[in-house]
Design a protein around this motif. Structure first.
Motif, mmCIF file in Angstrom:
data_model
loop_
_atom_site.group_PDB
_atom_site.id
_atom_site.type_symbol
_atom_site.label_atom_id
_atom_site.label_comp_id
_atom_site.label_asym_id
_atom_site.label_seq_id
_atom_site.Cartn_x
_atom_site.Cartn_y
_atom_site.Cartn_z
ATOM 1 N N GLY A 44 31.607 40.078 36.395
ATOM 2 C CA GLY A 44 31.712 40.878 35.604
ATOM 3 C C GLY A 44 32.637 41.211 34.027
ATOM 4 N N PHE A 45 33.767 40.442 34.758
ATOM 5 C CA PHE A 45 34.784 39.898 33.634
ATOM 6 C C PHE A 45 34.182 39.470 32.408
ATOM 7 C CE2 PHE A 45 38.115 40.987 36.815
ATOM 8 C CZ PHE A 45 38.696 42.522 35.894
ATOM 9 N N MET A 90 32.562 42.218 30.130
ATOM 10 C CA MET A 90 33.036 43.413 29.818
ATOM 11 C C MET A 90 33.353 42.564 28.700
ATOM 12 S SD MET A 90 35.431 44.279 32.326
ATOM 13 C CE MET A 90 36.868 44.383 31.962
ATOM 14 N N TYR A 134 44.970 44.217 29.859
ATOM 15 C CA TYR A 134 44.957 42.782 30.509
ATOM 16 C C TYR A 134 45.779 41.692 30.258
ATOM 17 C CZ TYR A 134 42.447 38.261 30.616
ATOM 18 O OH TYR A 134 41.850 36.579 31.126
ATOM 19 N N SER A 192 42.510 44.602 38.713
ATOM 20 C CA SER A 192 40.612 44.578 38.711
ATOM 21 C C SER A 192 40.470 45.586 37.843
ATOM 22 C CB SER A 192 40.359 43.857 39.608
ATOM 23 O OG SER A 192 38.937 44.095 39.306
ATOM 24 N N MET A 193 40.696 47.025 39.260
ATOM 25 C CA MET A 193 39.320 48.237 39.114
ATOM 26 C C MET A 193 40.332 49.254 37.982
ATOM 27 S SD MET A 193 37.026 50.417 40.379
ATOM 28 C CE MET A 193 36.551 49.244 41.830
ATOM 29 N N LYS A 238 38.540 47.694 34.707
ATOM 30 C CA LYS A 238 37.069 48.273 34.795
ATOM 31 C C LYS A 238 37.037 49.521 34.412
ATOM 32 C CE LYS A 238 35.402 44.772 38.252
ATOM 33 N NZ LYS A 238 34.481 44.402 39.499
ATOM 34 N N PHE A 244 37.785 49.818 30.623
ATOM 35 C CA PHE A 244 36.269 48.946 29.937
ATOM 36 C C PHE A 244 35.248 50.314 29.661
ATOM 37 C CE2 PHE A 244 32.746 47.393 30.658
ATOM 38 C CZ PHE A 244 32.039 46.413 28.807
ATOM 39 N N LEU A 245 34.816 50.585 30.851
ATOM 40 C CA LEU A 245 34.135 51.780 30.770
ATOM 41 C C LEU A 245 33.930 52.669 29.897
ATOM 42 C CD1 LEU A 245 31.313 51.361 32.130
ATOM 43 C CD2 LEU A 245 32.286 53.590 33.618
ATOM 44 N N ALA A 264 27.950 49.949 34.150
ATOM 45 C CA ALA A 264 28.267 50.508 35.524
ATOM 46 C C ALA A 264 28.672 49.442 36.570
ATOM 47 C CB ALA A 264 28.825 52.321 35.303
ATOM 48 N N ILE A 275 29.371 45.946 36.733
ATOM 49 C CA ILE A 275 31.173 45.601 37.240
ATOM 50 C C ILE A 275 31.882 45.773 38.062
ATOM 51 C CG2 ILE A 275 31.540 45.367 34.635
ATOM 52 C CD1 ILE A 275 32.656 47.763 34.092
ATOM 53 N N PHE A 276 30.749 47.035 38.521
ATOM 54 C CA PHE A 276 31.855 48.118 39.893
ATOM 55 C C PHE A 276 30.632 47.134 40.925
ATOM 56 C CE2 PHE A 276 32.344 51.297 36.525
ATOM 57 C CZ PHE A 276 34.667 51.390 37.079
#
Length: 191
Positions: free
Chosen positions: A4-5, A8, A53, A116-117, A120, A123-124, A167, A170-171
């Motif tokens: 996921g990262f 991103m 980050y 982490s959440m 995300k 980022f979204l 989405a 990464i989720f």
């Protein structure tokens, strides 16, 4: 680093480069207010994500995380506004600095379980903003002969699918909804 990262980072880099190429190619046609808007919004969004980050990476050293975040966020905002005008580059730089500072504070203050959440989610938001800017600039500045209404609808559909795909990637997909068990003795109502 999870997949996921990695997604991103790759998506952010490519969207930024594509947006920068649009700004570079149409810098003479861009209105100053549009250039300022693009530089400020992207500088702020990227600074916020990078700040969060680095706030997590340098969790115990707020000074270092703030310094790195301010430097990167401000630089990216400056680079995005530089081809257009001095006000756009100044506003992009200052927004990147502000986003980097806020992101570093957010990353340092969040508990490790929530970091982490939050990254995300930020980022979204950044990705959605970049896609929105790309669609706006494409609609306004790509010549009408090469951008038909049908191809613009395809661009909108592609942008929507890209956003939803990112989405979904990464989720986590195994989210469960907790239900209250009314028969549980711990949940008895008191008179």
């Amino acid at each position: 680093m999870t997949i996921g990262f990695a997604i991103m980072i790759i998506v952010s880099y490519n969207l930024f480069l594509y947006l920068f190429s649009i700004v570079l190619n149409y810098r003479k046609e861009l209105l100053i207010m549009e250039a300022v808007c693009v530089a400020m919004s992207i500088g702020m969004a990227v600074g916020l994500v990078l700040g969060s980050y680095f706030g997590f990476i340098f969790h115990d050293d707020l000074f270092l995380s703030t310094l790195v975040s301010i430097g990167l966020g401000g630089s990216l905002g400056l680079v995005l506004g530089l081809p257009c005008s001095l006000p756009a580059s100044i506003d992009g730089f200052l927004s990147g600095v502000m986003g980097g500072m806020m992101g570093a504070m957010l990353g340092a203050m969040l508990p490790l379980d929530d970091w982490s959440m939050m990254l995300k989610i930020l980022f979204l938001l950044q990705t959605g903003l970049m896609i929105l800017m790309i669609v706006y600039l494409t609609k306004k500045y790509i010549p009408a002969s090469s951008l038909t209404p049908h191809s613009f609808k395809k661009l909108l559909l592609f942008s929507f699918v890209l956003f939803v795909g990112i989405a979904a990637a990464i989720f986590p997909t195994n989210l469960t909804i907790q239900q209250n068990d009314h028969n549980d003795p711990k949940h008895e109502q008191h008179p």
